[in-house]
Design an enzyme around this catalytic site. Structure first.
Site, PDB file in Angstrom:
ATOM      1  N   GLU A  91      12.838   6.659 -66.074  1.00 11.86           N
ATOM      2  CA  GLU A  91      13.179   6.824 -64.669  1.00 11.86           C
ATOM      3  C   GLU A  91      14.684   6.809 -64.477  1.00 11.86           C
ATOM      4  O   GLU A  91      15.406   6.128 -65.193  1.00 11.86           O
ATOM      5  CB  GLU A  91      12.608   5.659 -63.866  1.00 11.86           C
ATOM      6  CG  GLU A  91      11.112   5.607 -63.873  1.00 11.86           C
ATOM      7  CD  GLU A  91      10.600   4.352 -63.192  1.00 11.86           C
ATOM      8  OE1 GLU A  91      11.387   3.630 -62.557  1.00 11.86           O
ATOM      9  OE2 GLU A  91       9.395   4.101 -63.311  1.00 11.86           O
ATOM     10  N   CYS A 104      21.422   5.547 -61.117  1.00 12.97           N
ATOM     11  CA  CYS A 104      20.990   4.378 -61.875  1.00 12.97           C
ATOM     12  C   CYS A 104      20.257   4.902 -63.110  1.00 12.97           C
ATOM     13  O   CYS A 104      19.258   5.607 -63.005  1.00 12.97           O
ATOM     14  CB  CYS A 104      20.073   3.520 -61.009  1.00 12.97           C
ATOM     15  SG  CYS A 104      19.385   2.117 -61.885  1.00 12.97           S
ATOM     16  N   CYS A 111      11.209  -2.192 -72.514  1.00 12.57           N
ATOM     17  CA  CYS A 111      12.219  -3.229 -72.717  1.00 12.57           C
ATOM     18  C   CYS A 111      11.561  -4.417 -73.391  1.00 12.57           C
ATOM     19  O   CYS A 111      10.396  -4.720 -73.125  1.00 12.57           O
ATOM     20  CB  CYS A 111      12.785  -3.647 -71.353  1.00 12.57           C
ATOM     21  SG  CYS A 111      14.107  -4.873 -71.450  1.00 12.57           S
ATOM     22  N   CYS A 115      11.561 -10.341 -68.998  1.00 10.83           N
ATOM     23  CA  CYS A 115      11.787 -11.036 -67.726  1.00 10.83           C
ATOM     24  C   CYS A 115      10.504 -10.991 -66.896  1.00 10.83           C
ATOM     25  O   CYS A 115       9.894  -9.929 -66.743  1.00 10.83           O
ATOM     26  CB  CYS A 115      12.961 -10.426 -66.960  1.00 10.83           C
ATOM     27  SG  CYS A 115      14.502 -10.470 -67.906  1.00 10.83           S
ATOM     28  N   CYS A 118       9.791  -8.416 -63.853  1.00 12.91           N
ATOM     29  CA  CYS A 118      10.288  -7.051 -64.028  1.00 12.91           C
ATOM     30  C   CYS A 118       9.204  -6.138 -64.599  1.00 12.91           C
ATOM     31  O   CYS A 118       8.564  -6.475 -65.610  1.00 12.91           O
ATOM     32  CB  CYS A 118      11.502  -7.062 -64.952  1.00 12.91           C
ATOM     33  SG  CYS A 118      12.175  -5.426 -65.256  1.00 12.91           S
ATOM     34  N   CYS A 333      12.673  -1.432 -61.049  1.00 12.93           N
ATOM     35  CA  CYS A 333      12.677  -1.002 -62.449  1.00 12.93           C
ATOM     36  C   CYS A 333      11.312  -0.689 -63.042  1.00 12.93           C
ATOM     37  O   CYS A 333      10.462  -1.563 -63.130  1.00 12.93           O
ATOM     38  CB  CYS A 333      13.217  -2.134 -63.314  1.00 12.93           C
ATOM     39  SG  CYS A 333      14.952  -2.273 -63.278  1.00 12.93           S
TER      40      CYS A 333
HETATM   41  N1  SAH Z   1      18.332  -5.408 -68.629  1.00 18.50           N
HETATM   42  C1  SAH Z   1      19.375  -5.312 -67.650  1.00 18.50           C
HETATM   43  C2  SAH Z   1      19.342  -4.064 -66.787  1.00 18.50           C
HETATM   44  C3  SAH Z   1      18.015  -3.658 -66.213  1.00 18.50           C
HETATM   45  S1  SAH Z   1      17.361  -4.613 -64.866  1.00 18.50           S
HETATM   46  C4  SAH Z   1      19.414  -6.546 -66.792  1.00 18.50           C
HETATM   47  O1  SAH Z   1      18.526  -7.384 -66.924  1.00 18.50           O
HETATM   48  O2  SAH Z   1      20.350  -6.715 -66.027  1.00 18.50           O
HETATM   49  C5  SAH Z   1      18.393  -4.247 -63.495  1.00 18.50           C
HETATM   50  C6  SAH Z   1      18.314  -5.297 -62.386  1.00 18.50           C
HETATM   51  O3  SAH Z   1      17.077  -5.208 -61.647  1.00 18.50           O
HETATM   52  C7  SAH Z   1      18.380  -6.709 -62.943  1.00 18.50           C
HETATM   53  O4  SAH Z   1      19.260  -7.501 -62.208  1.00 18.50           O
HETATM   54  C8  SAH Z   1      16.941  -7.131 -62.799  1.00 18.50           C
HETATM   55  O5  SAH Z   1      16.823  -8.495 -62.820  1.00 18.50           O
HETATM   56  C9  SAH Z   1      16.525  -6.479 -61.506  1.00 18.50           C
HETATM   57  N2  SAH Z   1      15.071  -6.462 -61.287  1.00 18.50           N
HETATM   58  C10 SAH Z   1      14.101  -6.347 -62.208  1.00 18.50           C
HETATM   59  N3  SAH Z   1      12.868  -6.441 -61.649  1.00 18.50           N
HETATM   60  C11 SAH Z   1      13.066  -6.610 -60.333  1.00 18.50           C
HETATM   61  C12 SAH Z   1      12.179  -6.775 -59.219  1.00 18.50           C
HETATM   62  N4  SAH Z   1      10.858  -6.796 -59.368  1.00 18.50           N
HETATM   63  N5  SAH Z   1      12.739  -6.943 -57.996  1.00 18.50           N
HETATM   64  C13 SAH Z   1      14.082  -6.926 -57.843  1.00 18.50           C
HETATM   65  N6  SAH Z   1      14.957  -6.769 -58.850  1.00 18.50           N
HETATM   66  C14 SAH Z   1      14.459  -6.622 -60.088  1.00 18.50           C
END
Ligand code: SAH
Length: 345
Positions: A91, A104, A111, A115, A118, A333
């Site tokens: 995406e 973006c 990944c 987390c 995510c 994401c």
């Molecule tokens: N791996 C990197 C970049 C990808 S995530 C990182 O962790 O920074 C990009 C951003 O989107 C991160 O700050 C992540 O925590 C956030 N993100 C992921 N899932 C999300 C969700 N469900 N709601 C809001 N932000 C989210």
């Protein structure tokens, strides 16, 4: 057949010199490929015909195809699902801001960072993206929008610092005069806290913006939400952040996704303020986007977000709020990819 955009300028030069071409050809080719985003070798009329034929045999001019797109109701956000050569998909999101046009970009298919809140991480890492696959995300969005892209954020799917070398080749093309000639200041790398990567990047002293996804103010909570914290706990992460600021003199961004009842209490805000005190930084608060099958939602009532913000501000911390662009188009994401490929449960 390889994508020409996967090569660095030096590699393109080497290739052409081996073909007995003069070295200046490399820049000619690079401008067609990276600046104009040319999609047919035949169009490159200032190159000798035989060379064009040879290059056509060897290289493709794009690594991605547009599979699907979704436009937000307000029309200021467009999400693209892009197919890759091996049948995978990633995406990219185009966002129209007052100050410019941002894409973006995803840095990996899937990944492995895990987390909890995510969507990109469900199903784990499939593979790294190549420099060309990242560059073509920007080019597809730019072509489709018909507007020049001015900003790039590596905040799509993937952990960019786990794909360090290929990300750096991509950024070299983005900033080069033969490419989109983006300002380094308009590029953001977002990491969940891969400490060796942060230190390696710091050494380069590039004037880009580093965003660190913090999401919790103490190790106990952070290790639960952001598993990489078990490997690089906050003490090490914050030391790396301080080193980054010392070497680059750049203001750092801490991303903090607010999850209802998990990390959005007043005491978390106080602890966060204490954690980042004295560092050249600001905190970007992001009310969580709900992900199917995951128990996390944005703070409720929404005033909790304002309270959290006020506690930080009173403690002298600079705070911004992420505008919720595109929540109606699976913009969190990895959500569009999962839905279209049927990867949910
Ligand atoms: N791996 C990197 C970049 C990808 S995530 C990182 O962790 O920074 C990009 C951003 O989107 C991160 O700050 C992540 O925590 C956030 N993100 C992921 N899932 C999300 C969700 N469900 N709601 C809001 N932000 C989210």
């Amino acid at each position: 057949m390889g994508n020409i955009k996967d090569l660095s300028l030096a590699q393109i030069k080497d290739y052409l010199v081996r073909m007995n071409e003069p070295p200046y050809r490399a820049l000619q080719v690079a401008r067609w490929v990276f600046q104009r985003g040319c999609l047919s070798w035949e169009e490159m009329t200032d190159l000798p015909k035989e060379l064009r034929a040879e290059l056509k045999e060897q290289f493709s001019l794009t690594g991605v195809t547009l599979w699907q797109k979704q436009v937000s109701r307000r029309g200021d956000t467009v999400k693209y699902l892009l197919g890759l050569g091996d049948g995978q998909a990633v995406e990219a999101v185009f966002m129209r801001h007052r100050y410019g046009r941002t894409v973006c970009v995803s840095s990996q298919v899937g990944c492995r960072m895990g987390c909890l809140f995510c969507a990109s991480t469900i199903g784990g890492l499939v593979r790294n993206l190549s420099p060309g696959e990242m560059y073509d995300q920007v080019m597809v969005a730019q072509r489709d929008a018909g507007e020049r892209v001015s900003h790039v954020v590596l905040m799509g799917t993937g952990e960019p610092l786990e794909n360090y070398e290929q990300v750096m080749v991509f950024l070299e093309h983005l900033t080069a005069p033969y490419g989109l000639h983006l300002s380094w200041r308009h590029i953001t790398i977002s990491t969940c806290g891969v400490v060796p990567g942060i230190l390696r990047l710091a050494e380069r002293r590039l004037p880009l913006t580093l965003a660190v996804s913090l999401h919790a103010p103490n190790d106990e909570l952070r290790s639960r939400l952001v598993p990489v914290n078990r490997r690089y706990p906050l003490k090490e992460l914050m030391a790396a952040c301080r080193e980054y600021v010392r070497l680059t003199r750049r203001r750092l961004t801490f991303e903090y996704v607010l999850l209802d009842g998990v990390n959005d209490s007043v005491s978390c805000a106080r602890e966060l303020a204490y954690l980042v005190r004295g560092l050249l930084c600001h905190v970007n608060l992001i009310p969580a986007n709900p992900v199917p099958d995951r128990p996390f939602v944005a703070p409720s009532p929404p005033e909790r977000v304002a309270v959290f913000k006020r506690v930080l501000e009173r403690a002298g911390v600079k705070v911004t709020m992420r505008r919720e662009l595109g929540a109606d188009i699976d913009a969190a994401c990895g959500q569009l990819r999962r839905r279209v490929l049927g990867l949910y449960g």
